[in-house]
Design a protein around this motif. Structure first.
Motif, PDB file in Angstrom:
ATOM      1  N   MET A 172      33.214  39.802  29.176  1.00 25.34           N
ATOM      2  CA  MET A 172      33.266  38.770  30.209  1.00 25.34           C
ATOM      3  C   MET A 172      32.058  38.959  31.126  1.00 25.34           C
ATOM      4  SD  MET A 172      36.256  37.964  32.998  1.00 25.34           S
ATOM      5  CE  MET A 172      37.417  37.413  31.795  1.00 25.34           C
ATOM      6  N   SER A 173      31.400  37.886  31.483  1.00 29.88           N
ATOM      7  CA  SER A 173      30.205  37.970  32.300  1.00 29.88           C
ATOM      8  C   SER A 173      30.567  38.208  33.764  1.00 29.88           C
ATOM      9  CB  SER A 173      29.390  36.686  32.183  1.00 29.88           C
ATOM     10  OG  SER A 173      30.037  35.636  32.861  1.00 29.88           O
ATOM     11  N   LEU A 174      29.600  38.678  34.528  1.00 30.61           N
ATOM     12  CA  LEU A 174      29.787  38.909  35.957  1.00 30.61           C
ATOM     13  C   LEU A 174      30.108  37.602  36.663  1.00 30.61           C
ATOM     14  CD1 LEU A 174      29.738  40.826  38.338  1.00 30.61           C
ATOM     15  CD2 LEU A 174      27.276  40.485  38.499  1.00 30.61           C
ATOM     16  N   HIS A 175      29.462  36.506  36.246  1.00 29.51           N
ATOM     17  CA  HIS A 175      29.729  35.190  36.850  1.00 29.51           C
ATOM     18  C   HIS A 175      31.176  34.771  36.625  1.00 29.51           C
ATOM     19  CE1 HIS A 175      29.154  31.145  38.306  1.00 29.51           C
ATOM     20  NE2 HIS A 175      29.640  30.680  37.156  1.00 29.51           N
ATOM     21  N   ALA A 176      31.669  34.964  35.413  1.00 28.16           N
ATOM     22  CA  ALA A 176      33.059  34.596  35.105  1.00 28.16           C
ATOM     23  C   ALA A 176      34.018  35.449  35.924  1.00 28.16           C
ATOM     24  CB  ALA A 176      33.328  34.746  33.616  1.00 28.16           C
ATOM     25  N   THR A 177      33.726  36.722  36.090  1.00 27.15           N
ATOM     26  CA  THR A 177      34.581  37.607  36.866  1.00 27.15           C
ATOM     27  C   THR A 177      34.628  37.163  38.325  1.00 27.15           C
ATOM     28  OG1 THR A 177      34.023  39.441  35.396  1.00 27.15           O
ATOM     29  CG2 THR A 177      34.990  40.008  37.522  1.00 27.15           C
ATOM     30  N   ARG A 178      33.496  36.829  38.908  1.00 26.35           N
ATOM     31  CA  ARG A 178      33.444  36.346  40.290  1.00 26.35           C
ATOM     32  C   ARG A 178      34.192  35.030  40.426  1.00 26.35           C
ATOM     33  NH1 ARG A 178      27.196  37.528  41.873  1.00 26.35           N
ATOM     34  NH2 ARG A 178      27.433  39.768  42.157  1.00 26.35           N
ATOM     35  N   SER A 179      34.007  34.158  39.459  1.00 26.68           N
ATOM     36  CA  SER A 179      34.686  32.870  39.482  1.00 26.68           C
ATOM     37  C   SER A 179      36.201  33.069  39.427  1.00 26.68           C
ATOM     38  CB  SER A 179      34.211  32.026  38.306  1.00 26.68           C
ATOM     39  OG  SER A 179      34.859  30.792  38.304  1.00 26.68           O
ATOM     40  N   ASP A 180      36.661  33.958  38.555  1.00 29.05           N
ATOM     41  CA  ASP A 180      38.091  34.254  38.458  1.00 29.05           C
ATOM     42  C   ASP A 180      38.617  34.832  39.761  1.00 29.05           C
ATOM     43  OD1 ASP A 180      38.081  33.393  35.842  1.00 29.05           O
ATOM     44  OD2 ASP A 180      37.976  35.415  34.989  1.00 29.05           O
ATOM     45  N   LEU A 181      37.836  35.702  40.395  1.00 28.21           N
ATOM     46  CA  LEU A 181      38.235  36.310  41.665  1.00 28.21           C
ATOM     47  C   LEU A 181      38.356  35.241  42.745  1.00 28.21           C
ATOM     48  CD1 LEU A 181      38.841  38.789  43.402  1.00 28.21           C
ATOM     49  CD2 LEU A 181      36.379  39.014  43.783  1.00 28.21           C
ATOM     50  N   HIS A 182      37.390  34.336  42.810  1.00 26.69           N
ATOM     51  CA  HIS A 182      37.440  33.262  43.805  1.00 26.69           C
ATOM     52  C   HIS A 182      38.642  32.352  43.564  1.00 26.69           C
ATOM     53  CE1 HIS A 182      33.789  34.284  45.853  1.00 26.69           C
ATOM     54  NE2 HIS A 182      33.088  34.237  44.745  1.00 26.69           N
ATOM     55  N   LEU A 183      38.919  32.055  42.317  1.00 20.89           N
ATOM     56  CA  LEU A 183      40.067  31.212  41.990  1.00 20.89           C
ATOM     57  C   LEU A 183      41.375  31.916  42.353  1.00 20.89           C
ATOM     58  CD1 LEU A 183      40.981  28.544  40.880  1.00 20.89           C
ATOM     59  CD2 LEU A 183      40.903  29.523  38.587  1.00 20.89           C
ATOM     60  N   HIS A 184      41.450  33.203  42.091  1.00 20.76           N
ATOM     61  CA  HIS A 184      42.639  33.977  42.457  1.00 20.76           C
ATOM     62  C   HIS A 184      42.827  33.973  43.974  1.00 20.76           C
ATOM     63  CE1 HIS A 184      45.692  37.082  42.387  1.00 20.76           C
ATOM     64  NE2 HIS A 184      44.984  37.768  43.258  1.00 20.76           N
ATOM     65  N   GLU A 185      41.742  34.185  44.711  1.00 21.11           N
ATOM     66  CA  GLU A 185      41.816  34.154  46.176  1.00 21.11           C
ATOM     67  C   GLU A 185      42.222  32.766  46.675  1.00 21.11           C
ATOM     68  OE1 GLU A 185      37.950  35.471  47.341  1.00 21.11           O
ATOM     69  OE2 GLU A 185      38.422  37.586  46.981  1.00 21.11           O
ATOM     70  N   ALA A 186      41.693  31.732  46.054  1.00 22.43           N
ATOM     71  CA  ALA A 186      42.044  30.359  46.442  1.00 22.43           C
ATOM     72  C   ALA A 186      43.530  30.116  46.210  1.00 22.43           C
ATOM     73  CB  ALA A 186      41.211  29.356  45.647  1.00 22.43           C
ATOM     74  N   ARG A 187      44.037  30.551  45.085  1.00 26.29           N
ATOM     75  CA  ARG A 187      45.471  30.380  44.803  1.00 26.29           C
ATOM     76  C   ARG A 187      46.320  31.133  45.821  1.00 26.29           C
ATOM     77  NH1 ARG A 187      44.749  30.663  38.423  1.00 26.29           N
ATOM     78  NH2 ARG A 187      44.665  28.424  38.033  1.00 26.29           N
ATOM     79  N   GLN A 188      45.880  32.317  46.205  1.00 25.99           N
ATOM     80  CA  GLN A 188      46.614  33.073  47.222  1.00 25.99           C
ATOM     81  C   GLN A 188      46.631  32.321  48.551  1.00 25.99           C
ATOM     82  OE1 GLN A 188      44.605  36.919  47.065  1.00 25.99           O
ATOM     83  NE2 GLN A 188      46.493  37.818  46.241  1.00 25.99           N
ATOM     84  N   ARG A 189      45.481  31.770  48.948  1.00 30.73           N
ATOM     85  CA  ARG A 189      45.415  31.006  50.199  1.00 30.73           C
ATOM     86  C   ARG A 189      46.302  29.766  50.121  1.00 30.73           C
ATOM     87  NH1 ARG A 189      40.017  32.632  49.994  1.00 30.73           N
ATOM     88  NH2 ARG A 189      39.357  30.690  49.024  1.00 30.73           N
ATOM     89  N   LEU A 190      46.294  29.104  48.975  1.00 29.73           N
ATOM     90  CA  LEU A 190      47.133  27.912  48.803  1.00 29.73           C
ATOM     91  C   LEU A 190      48.621  28.281  48.851  1.00 29.73           C
ATOM     92  CD1 LEU A 190      45.078  26.104  46.032  1.00 29.73           C
ATOM     93  CD2 LEU A 190      45.492  25.260  48.368  1.00 29.73           C
ATOM     94  N   GLU A 191      48.995  29.375  48.211  1.00 32.16           N
ATOM     95  CA  GLU A 191      50.391  29.811  48.245  1.00 32.16           C
ATOM     96  C   GLU A 191      50.817  30.170  49.665  1.00 32.16           C
ATOM     97  OE1 GLU A 191      52.806  29.671  46.027  1.00 32.16           O
ATOM     98  OE2 GLU A 191      51.405  28.714  44.654  1.00 32.16           O
ATOM     99  N   HIS A 192      49.925  30.822  50.393  1.00 35.04           N
ATOM    100  CA  HIS A 192      50.227  31.163  51.793  1.00 35.04           C
ATOM    101  C   HIS A 192      50.382  29.894  52.628  1.00 35.04           C
ATOM    102  CE1 HIS A 192      50.282  33.273  55.574  1.00 35.04           C
ATOM    103  NE2 HIS A 192      49.300  32.507  56.002  1.00 35.04           N
ATOM    104  N   ALA A 193      49.473  28.940  52.438  1.00 38.84           N
ATOM    105  CA  ALA A 193      49.547  27.677  53.181  1.00 38.84           C
ATOM    106  C   ALA A 193      50.838  26.941  52.836  1.00 38.84           C
ATOM    107  CB  ALA A 193      48.333  26.801  52.869  1.00 38.84           C
ATOM    108  N   ARG A 194      51.208  26.929  51.562  1.00 41.07           N
ATOM    109  CA  ARG A 194      52.441  26.258  51.136  1.00 41.07           C
ATOM    110  C   ARG A 194      53.662  26.926  51.767  1.00 41.07           C
ATOM    111  NH1 ARG A 194      54.022  25.507  44.885  1.00 41.07           N
ATOM    112  NH2 ARG A 194      51.828  25.942  44.848  1.00 41.07           N
ATOM    113  N   ALA A 195      53.724  28.249  51.702  1.00 38.28           N
ATOM    114  CA  ALA A 195      54.870  28.973  52.265  1.00 38.28           C
ATOM    115  C   ALA A 195      54.978  28.740  53.771  1.00 38.28           C
ATOM    116  CB  ALA A 195      54.746  30.465  51.957  1.00 38.28           C
ATOM    117  N   SER A 196      53.847  28.749  54.460  1.00 39.58           N
ATOM    118  CA  SER A 196      53.850  28.520  55.910  1.00 39.58           C
ATOM    119  C   SER A 196      54.350  27.121  56.240  1.00 39.58           C
ATOM    120  CB  SER A 196      52.446  28.691  56.492  1.00 39.58           C
ATOM    121  OG  SER A 196      52.007  30.003  56.333  1.00 39.58           O
TER     122      SER A 196
END
Length: 104
Positions: free
Chosen positions: A1-25
């Motif tokens: 897996m490339s470094l770009h793909a890893t960063r992209s996956d990390l950003h997407l994971h963080e985005a999902r966490q923020r969305l889940e937090h916003a939804r729960a709130s």
């Protein structure tokens, strides 16, 4: 897996966490609003607040769908990337700032 793909996956994971937090709130806030009923003129205000909260929840659900289909973080107006700083503040943002100004 490339470094770009890893960063992209990390950003997407963080985005999902923020969305889940916003939804729960928002769900917690909506539950509290639904439990509040005074039987006075405040009911109209509470009704408006509930409607606004439901609109935000819908926007969050749409952002989750965009995350799943790979379009999260892309402006629906001009198709450019929405800056990460904007998504950190408003994880369900659909537009970049310039397009948001035009739609407002």
């Amino acid at each position: 897996m490339s470094l770009h793909a890893t960063r992209s996956d990390l950003h997407l994971h963080e985005a999902r966490q923020r969305l889940e937090h916003a939804r729960a709130s928002r769900l917690t806030q909506l539950r509290a609003l639904r439990e509040t009923g005074t039987g006075t003129d405040d009911d109209h205000l509470l009704s408006e607040q509930r409607a606004a909260m439901e609109r935000v929840l819908k926007e969050i659900e749409e952002a989750v769908a965009r995350a799943e289909d790979g379009t999260y973080g892309t402006c629906l107006g001009c198709a450019t990337h929405i800056p990460a700083e904007r998504l950190e503040i408003l994880p369900y943002a659909r537009h970049c700032v310039a397009c948001q100004r035009r739609t407002a």
